[in-house]
Design a protein around this motif. Structure first.
Motif, PDB file in Angstrom:
ATOM      1  N   GLY A  74       7.746  56.766  12.238  1.00  0.00           N
ATOM      2  CA  GLY A  74       8.344  56.724  11.903  1.00  0.00           C
ATOM      3  C   GLY A  74       9.526  56.649  11.895  1.00  0.00           C
ATOM      4  N   ILE A  75       9.503  57.966  13.329  1.00  0.00           N
ATOM      5  CA  ILE A  75      11.075  57.858  14.026  1.00  0.00           C
ATOM      6  C   ILE A  75      11.355  56.573  15.139  1.00  0.00           C
ATOM      7  CG2 ILE A  75      10.325  59.498  15.430  1.00  0.00           C
ATOM      8  CD1 ILE A  75      13.473  60.622  14.838  1.00  0.00           C
ATOM      9  N   ASN A  76       9.916  56.504  15.353  1.00  0.00           N
ATOM     10  CA  ASN A  76       9.501  55.468  16.829  1.00  0.00           C
ATOM     11  C   ASN A  76      10.682  54.633  16.714  1.00  0.00           C
ATOM     12  OD1 ASN A  76       8.510  55.871  19.061  1.00  0.00           O
ATOM     13  ND2 ASN A  76       7.743  53.957  18.572  1.00  0.00           N
ATOM     14  N   ASP A  77      10.948  53.821  15.908  1.00  0.00           N
ATOM     15  CA  ASP A  77      11.616  52.940  15.952  1.00  0.00           C
ATOM     16  C   ASP A  77      13.314  52.796  16.538  1.00  0.00           C
ATOM     17  OD1 ASP A  77       9.745  50.932  15.601  1.00  0.00           O
ATOM     18  OD2 ASP A  77      10.554  50.556  13.879  1.00  0.00           O
ATOM     19  N   SER A  78      13.598  54.559  15.468  1.00  0.00           N
ATOM     20  CA  SER A  78      15.202  54.980  16.042  1.00  0.00           C
ATOM     21  C   SER A  78      15.056  55.502  17.391  1.00  0.00           C
ATOM     22  CB  SER A  78      15.430  56.263  14.955  1.00  0.00           C
ATOM     23  OG  SER A  78      15.241  55.340  14.025  1.00  0.00           O
ATOM     24  N   LEU A  79      13.927  55.443  18.511  1.00  0.00           N
ATOM     25  CA  LEU A  79      14.178  56.578  19.319  1.00  0.00           C
ATOM     26  C   LEU A  79      14.808  55.663  20.282  1.00  0.00           C
ATOM     27  CD1 LEU A  79      10.688  58.013  19.549  1.00  0.00           C
ATOM     28  CD2 LEU A  79      13.619  59.343  18.650  1.00  0.00           C
ATOM     29  N   LYS A  80      16.007  56.286  21.381  1.00  0.00           N
ATOM     30  CA  LYS A  80      16.248  55.410  22.424  1.00  0.00           C
ATOM     31  C   LYS A  80      15.328  55.292  23.462  1.00  0.00           C
ATOM     32  CE  LYS A  80      20.843  58.010  22.747  1.00  0.00           C
ATOM     33  NZ  LYS A  80      21.601  58.970  23.152  1.00  0.00           N
ATOM     34  N   ASN A 106      18.281  53.187   9.977  1.00  0.00           N
ATOM     35  CA  ASN A 106      16.811  52.924  10.023  1.00  0.00           C
ATOM     36  C   ASN A 106      16.603  53.595   8.131  1.00  0.00           C
ATOM     37  OD1 ASN A 106      16.025  50.596  11.214  1.00  0.00           O
ATOM     38  ND2 ASN A 106      15.304  52.490  13.107  1.00  0.00           N
ATOM     39  N   MET A 107      16.798  54.510   8.353  1.00  0.00           N
ATOM     40  CA  MET A 107      16.944  55.160   6.467  1.00  0.00           C
ATOM     41  C   MET A 107      17.199  54.462   5.694  1.00  0.00           C
ATOM     42  SD  MET A 107      17.778  59.731   8.465  1.00  0.00           S
ATOM     43  CE  MET A 107      16.486  60.282   9.143  1.00  0.00           C
ATOM     44  N   VAL A 108      18.387  54.220   6.437  1.00  0.00           N
ATOM     45  CA  VAL A 108      19.010  53.091   5.022  1.00  0.00           C
ATOM     46  C   VAL A 108      18.025  52.141   4.429  1.00  0.00           C
ATOM     47  CG1 VAL A 108      21.238  51.444   4.391  1.00  0.00           C
ATOM     48  CG2 VAL A 108      21.609  53.516   5.441  1.00  0.00           C
ATOM     49  N   ASP A 109      17.378  51.508   5.537  1.00  0.00           N
ATOM     50  CA  ASP A 109      16.800  49.652   5.445  1.00  0.00           C
ATOM     51  C   ASP A 109      15.630  50.543   4.676  1.00  0.00           C
ATOM     52  OD1 ASP A 109      16.034  47.309   5.966  1.00  0.00           O
ATOM     53  OD2 ASP A 109      14.444  48.523   7.202  1.00  0.00           O
ATOM     54  N   ALA A 110      15.139  52.005   4.992  1.00  0.00           N
ATOM     55  CA  ALA A 110      13.429  52.085   4.441  1.00  0.00           C
ATOM     56  C   ALA A 110      13.953  52.832   3.105  1.00  0.00           C
ATOM     57  CB  ALA A 110      13.091  53.261   4.724  1.00  0.00           C
ATOM     58  N   TYR A 116      19.028  59.492   4.487  1.00  0.00           N
ATOM     59  CA  TYR A 116      20.789  59.593   5.061  1.00  0.00           C
ATOM     60  C   TYR A 116      21.490  59.737   4.352  1.00  0.00           C
ATOM     61  CZ  TYR A 116      20.854  55.347   1.838  1.00  0.00           C
ATOM     62  OH  TYR A 116      20.738  55.018  -0.012  1.00  0.00           O
ATOM     63  N   GLU A 117      21.172  60.610   2.869  1.00  0.00           N
ATOM     64  CA  GLU A 117      22.287  61.668   2.729  1.00  0.00           C
ATOM     65  C   GLU A 117      22.778  63.248   3.304  1.00  0.00           C
ATOM     66  OE1 GLU A 117      21.863  60.743  -1.929  1.00  0.00           O
ATOM     67  OE2 GLU A 117      22.835  58.750  -1.668  1.00  0.00           O
ATOM     68  N   LEU A 118      21.582  63.412   3.682  1.00  0.00           N
ATOM     69  CA  LEU A 118      21.741  65.159   4.363  1.00  0.00           C
ATOM     70  C   LEU A 118      22.833  65.039   4.389  1.00  0.00           C
ATOM     71  CD1 LEU A 118      18.481  65.024   6.810  1.00  0.00           C
ATOM     72  CD2 LEU A 118      17.971  66.076   4.023  1.00  0.00           C
ATOM     73  N   PRO A 119      22.834  66.199   4.283  1.00  0.00           N
ATOM     74  CA  PRO A 119      24.603  66.856   4.566  1.00  0.00           C
ATOM     75  C   PRO A 119      24.708  67.105   6.310  1.00  0.00           C
ATOM     76  CG  PRO A 119      23.242  68.869   4.072  1.00  0.00           C
ATOM     77  CD  PRO A 119      22.153  67.506   3.756  1.00  0.00           C
ATOM     78  N   GLN A 120      23.875  66.959   6.628  1.00  0.00           N
ATOM     79  CA  GLN A 120      23.904  67.186   8.848  1.00  0.00           C
ATOM     80  C   GLN A 120      24.102  65.876   9.248  1.00  0.00           C
ATOM     81  OE1 GLN A 120      21.437  67.970   7.024  1.00  0.00           O
ATOM     82  NE2 GLN A 120      20.790  70.575   7.541  1.00  0.00           N
ATOM     83  N   TRP A 121      24.595  64.677   8.368  1.00  0.00           N
ATOM     84  CA  TRP A 121      24.573  63.624   8.633  1.00  0.00           C
ATOM     85  C   TRP A 121      26.882  63.438   8.620  1.00  0.00           C
ATOM     86  CZ3 TRP A 121      23.070  60.216  11.580  1.00  0.00           C
ATOM     87  CH2 TRP A 121      21.336  60.749  11.276  1.00  0.00           C
ATOM     88  N   ASP A 122      26.995  64.485   7.829  1.00  0.00           N
ATOM     89  CA  ASP A 122      29.049  64.578   7.998  1.00  0.00           C
ATOM     90  C   ASP A 122      29.480  65.132   9.185  1.00  0.00           C
ATOM     91  OD1 ASP A 122      28.172  64.397   5.434  1.00  0.00           O
ATOM     92  OD2 ASP A 122      28.715  66.005   4.279  1.00  0.00           O
TER      93      ASP A 122
END
Length: 171
Positions: A74-80, A106-110, A116-122
């Motif tokens: 799931g995360i592979n497309d978002s890795l550097k 990618n979270m929005v796209d999925a 993408y609404e996790l509080p950690q993003w703030d």
């Protein structure tokens, strides 16, 4: 040992056509809860370069290897630097060094609003940046038709001729 790769084994399990709709919903509900917990830990310290074997990362996050394979997929497309998910085994060295903007998009796209609404993003992006990234991702999937050139309009190639006598002649 199975001849199938870990990724193939994960996909067979996650998309098992022999399971009922209810069993699949239960499987994915459980997986999404686990996935959310891992993302919460990753986003708490987004600058940390998480590295290790598939097995070590599974142990670090308290998961079995198959669940970790699903997470890595799931995360592979978002890795550097993407991991070799197609060929990895439990002793393959992998990283979770992600591009923050790409991960959010990618979270929005999925359509994974629980991610993408996790509080950690703030702590990572302000509200305006999150809105901008959300909008960019949503617009990237929008197909826009180019304005149709009229037969009697000047040709866009710059020849000065009408389109119908120039580039539109063979169209």
């Amino acid at each position: 040992m199975s001849e199938k790769s870990l990724l193939d084994q994960w996909r067979d399990m996650a998309y098992d056509r022999n399971l009922s709709k209810n069993e699949l919903e239960t499987f994915w509900s459980r997986y999404f809860t686990i996935e959310k917990k891992i993302y919460e830990q990753l986003l708490d310290n987004p600058e940390e370069e998480v590295r290790g074997t598939v097995k070590e990362l599974a142990e670090k996050y308290g998961q079995d290897v198959m669940t970790m394979v699903g997470f890595l997929d799931g995360i592979n497309d978002s890795l550097k630097v993407p991991n070799p998910i197609e060929t990895m085994d439990e002793n393959t060295d992998v990283t979770l060094v992600f591009d923050k903007e790409m991960l959010y998009k990618n979270m929005v796209d999925a359509k994974a609003d629980w991610l993408y609404e996790l509080p950690q993003w703030d702590k990572i992006f302000d509200a305006d940046t999150k809105k901008k990234l959300y909008r960019e991702q949503k617009q990237s999937g929008t197909v826009r038709k180019a304005k149709k050139i009229g037969r009697n309009e000047p040709c866009p190639c710059g020849s000065g001729k009408k389109y119908k006598y120039c580039c539109g002649k063979n169209a």
